[in-house]
Design a protein around this motif. Structure first.
Motif, PDB file in Angstrom:
ATOM      1  N   GLN A 237       0.843  -1.197   0.000  1.00 41.61           N
ATOM      2  CA  GLN A 237       0.000   0.000   0.000  1.00 41.61           C
ATOM      3  C   GLN A 237       0.881   1.251   0.000  1.00 41.61           C
ATOM      4  O   GLN A 237       1.169   1.844   1.043  1.00 41.61           O
ATOM      5  N   ILE A 238       1.315   1.630  -1.207  1.00 37.51           N
ATOM      6  CA  ILE A 238       2.179   2.794  -1.373  1.00 37.51           C
ATOM      7  C   ILE A 238       1.566   3.752  -2.392  1.00 37.51           C
ATOM      8  O   ILE A 238       0.736   3.368  -3.204  1.00 37.51           O
ATOM      9  N   LYS A 239       1.985   5.020  -2.326  1.00 35.78           N
ATOM     10  CA  LYS A 239       1.568   6.012  -3.316  1.00 35.78           C
ATOM     11  C   LYS A 239       2.535   5.956  -4.482  1.00 35.78           C
ATOM     12  O   LYS A 239       3.746   5.806  -4.283  1.00 35.78           O
ATOM     13  N   LYS A 240       2.029   6.086  -5.714  1.00 34.63           N
ATOM     14  CA  LYS A 240       2.846   5.895  -6.909  1.00 34.63           C
ATOM     15  C   LYS A 240       2.868   7.161  -7.748  1.00 34.63           C
ATOM     16  O   LYS A 240       1.814   7.728  -8.071  1.00 34.63           O
ATOM     17  N   TYR A 241       4.075   7.595  -8.110  1.00 34.77           N
ATOM     18  CA  TYR A 241       4.252   8.834  -8.865  1.00 34.77           C
ATOM     19  C   TYR A 241       5.127   8.566 -10.091  1.00 34.77           C
ATOM     20  O   TYR A 241       6.362   8.528  -9.991  1.00 34.77           O
ATOM     21  N   PRO A 242       4.511   8.360 -11.264  1.00 30.95           N
ATOM     22  CA  PRO A 242       5.302   8.098 -12.474  1.00 30.95           C
ATOM     23  C   PRO A 242       5.953   9.367 -13.016  1.00 30.95           C
ATOM     24  O   PRO A 242       5.469  10.477 -12.793  1.00 30.95           O
ATOM     25  N   TYR A 243       7.063   9.194 -13.725  1.00 29.57           N
ATOM     26  CA  TYR A 243       7.685  10.308 -14.445  1.00 29.57           C
ATOM     27  C   TYR A 243       8.125   9.817 -15.813  1.00 29.57           C
ATOM     28  O   TYR A 243       8.233   8.607 -16.057  1.00 29.57           O
ATOM     29  N   LYS A 244       8.373  10.742 -16.730  1.00 28.36           N
ATOM     30  CA  LYS A 244       8.789  10.384 -18.090  1.00 28.36           C
ATOM     31  C   LYS A 244       9.849  11.362 -18.587  1.00 28.36           C
ATOM     32  O   LYS A 244      10.193  12.324 -17.893  1.00 28.36           O
ATOM     33  N   THR A 245      10.353  11.131 -19.781  1.00 31.70           N
ATOM     34  CA  THR A 245      11.389  11.981 -20.355  1.00 31.70           C
ATOM     35  C   THR A 245      10.851  13.400 -20.562  1.00 31.70           C
ATOM     36  O   THR A 245       9.809  13.576 -21.202  1.00 31.70           O
ATOM     37  N   PRO A 246      11.526  14.417 -20.061  1.00 29.50           N
ATOM     38  CA  PRO A 246      11.062  15.794 -20.249  1.00 29.50           C
ATOM     39  C   PRO A 246      11.394  16.294 -21.657  1.00 29.50           C
ATOM     40  O   PRO A 246      12.198  15.691 -22.376  1.00 29.50           O
TER      41      PRO A 246
END
Length: 450
Positions: A237-246
């Motif tokens: 049970q964790i919070k998920k924060y995706p990121y991608k190439t800027p």
């Protein structure tokens, strides 16, 4: 505390020893071989052992703890003595967790980019005078050591290595940290000598996610399908924060980052480093650093030591060295230099030096990694293969693995150096990738080529 290091000379171990001495602990240590810069740095602080070797008499009941390095073996006489006396024995990551168990633990993991991302975070925090404890796998500009530990700092930033903890603790290091905040940059098979299949290797990252504190925050690179699957399928049970190439552009050899704060010129370059930057930005945001403050600080970040490090340049030639050795890192670094210098010849040299890279079953993973280079050279030492007790690797096997007909292969350091120093480097970008030194190549001497 009175603490003894078994195998004090390693890059990580000697930095931890120096950090604990600076904190006020009494430190002793042993090793059977210590090289520079560890040797000089330990000597300066009075921590260099008087004699090389293992001395069970150094182990006594007055020690509060033993810290055991990976270089030692399970039958090490000092370790056996410590076990007989019932002393507390920590692996490197176990000790860091014990120190940090009441702090907010930020752990940066992934097959590639973790040193750079950790370095970026520390650079930004230092710029804004935010004090944290830390452990990072490279020497950083503006920092005395790779490890900094205090009693008062509330946050610790840790580079999360997936390699094993100690000879008597075969868990990956990052499993032990129990992260509150974490990042995964990418997953590409490495350490074949420990994780014989890709599936087994991926499992270690799943376990890492599962070891996070419930309610913790995971920042992850969503363009890596394996990372995405590992994070999004966890039952933790964790919070998920995706990121991608800027978004970014390259103008006259300079990389320009396109941000909500406008265009920001950077000292670093390469698509993989822009991805690293975006991951670092997200972590810094969770540590209270807003976007404007982040971009202000990151603009002058020049990179971690040995990570796309510019070692020489004039109007016609530029020379970089990079720690890249695994297939994913080699491919990303070669593409980065190709993109940054599209109008120059790219001469890419790679040393196969690690257990994985010298394994005949793993070699095929390098297919296509040097295709961005105009001229590509691979150096490896048959002697190193014997030392590592690996099956002999032939030049033919290497040529077949890289799938490049014009690949140049050297096995003798003198021959490789002769080739390198005979090159006309006009209008050339020279890229040297290795976790070693090509059998004794003096990188400073390369400057004479310009």
């Amino acid at each position: 505390m009175n603490i003894h290091f078994i195998s004090i000379g390693g890059s990580a171990m000697h930095n931890l020893a120096l950090a604990l001495q600076a904190k006020g602990d009494t430190i002793t240590g042993s090793d059977d071989a210590i090289f520079e810069p560890s040797k000089s740095r330990l000597a300066t602080k009075g921590l260099l052992p008087e004699s090389m070797g293992w001395f069970p008499e150094k182990i006594h009941s007055g020690l509060n703890a033993i810290i055991l390095g990976m270089h030692a073996k399970a039958d090490n006489p000092e370790l056996i003595k410590a076990q007989e006396l019932g002393l507390t024995i920590y692996s490197y990551p176990e000790f860091l967790y014990e120190h940090a168990k009441n702090k907010t633990r930020v752990v940066i993991g992934g097959s590639h980019g973790k040193t750079t991302i950790t370095s970026m975070i520390l650079h930004v925090l230092k710029y804004h005078n935010v004090e944290v404890d830390f452990m990072v796998g490279a020497q950083l500009d503006g920092f005395d050591r790779m490890v900094h530990l205090t009693e008062e700092n509330e946050v610790i930033v840790l580079e999360g290595d997936e390699y094993l903890s100690s000879p008597i603790d075969l868990r990956p290091k990052f499993h032990l940290y129990k992260a509150n905040i974490a990042l995964l940059s990418g997953i590409a098979w490495d350490h074949i000598n420990v994780f014989p299949t890709f599936e087994n290797y991926v499992d270690q990252f799943s376990i890492f996610v599962d070891t996070m504190v419930k309610g913790g925050m995971m920042v992850y690179f969503e363009e890596d399908e394996v990372v995405k699957k590992v994070v999004e399928e966890t039952s933790n049970q964790i919070k998920k924060y995706p990121y991608k190439t800027p978004e970014y552009t390259i103008e006259d050899g300079a990389t320009i980052l396109d941000t909500i704060e406008g265009e920001i010129p950077l000292e670093i370059f390469g698509k993989h480093n822009l991805q690293n930057l975006e991951g670092a930005r997200s972590i810094c945001f969770h540590l209270g650093i807003g976007e404007e403050a982040f971009y202000e600080a990151i603009a002058d970040f020049k990179g971690a030591s040995k990570r796309l490090e510019k070692i020489a340049e004039n109007d016609q030639t530029v020379v970089y060295k990079d720690f890249a050795h695994s297939p994913s890192k080699v491919g990303a670094t070669t593409k980065a230099v190709r993109e940054q210098y599209p109008n120059r010849k790219l001469l890419a040299c790679l040393e196969l030096h690690t257990y994985s890279s010298l394994n005949e079953d793993f070699l095929k993973e390098y297919e296509g990694t040097l295709e961005g280079a105009d001229e590509a050279v691979v150096f490896y030492s048959p002697h190193a293969v014997k030392i590592k007790r690996l099956k002999e690797v032939t030049e033919e096997q290497i040529a077949n693995a890289f799938k490049r007909d014009d690949l140049i292969i050297y096995t003798e350091p003198k021959a490789f150096k002769k080739y390198l120093f005979e090159q006309n480097l006009k209008d050339t970008a020279l890229l040297l990738m290795s976790s070693g030194n090509y059998g004794g190549l003096d990188f400073e001497e390369l400057k004479s080529l310009l």
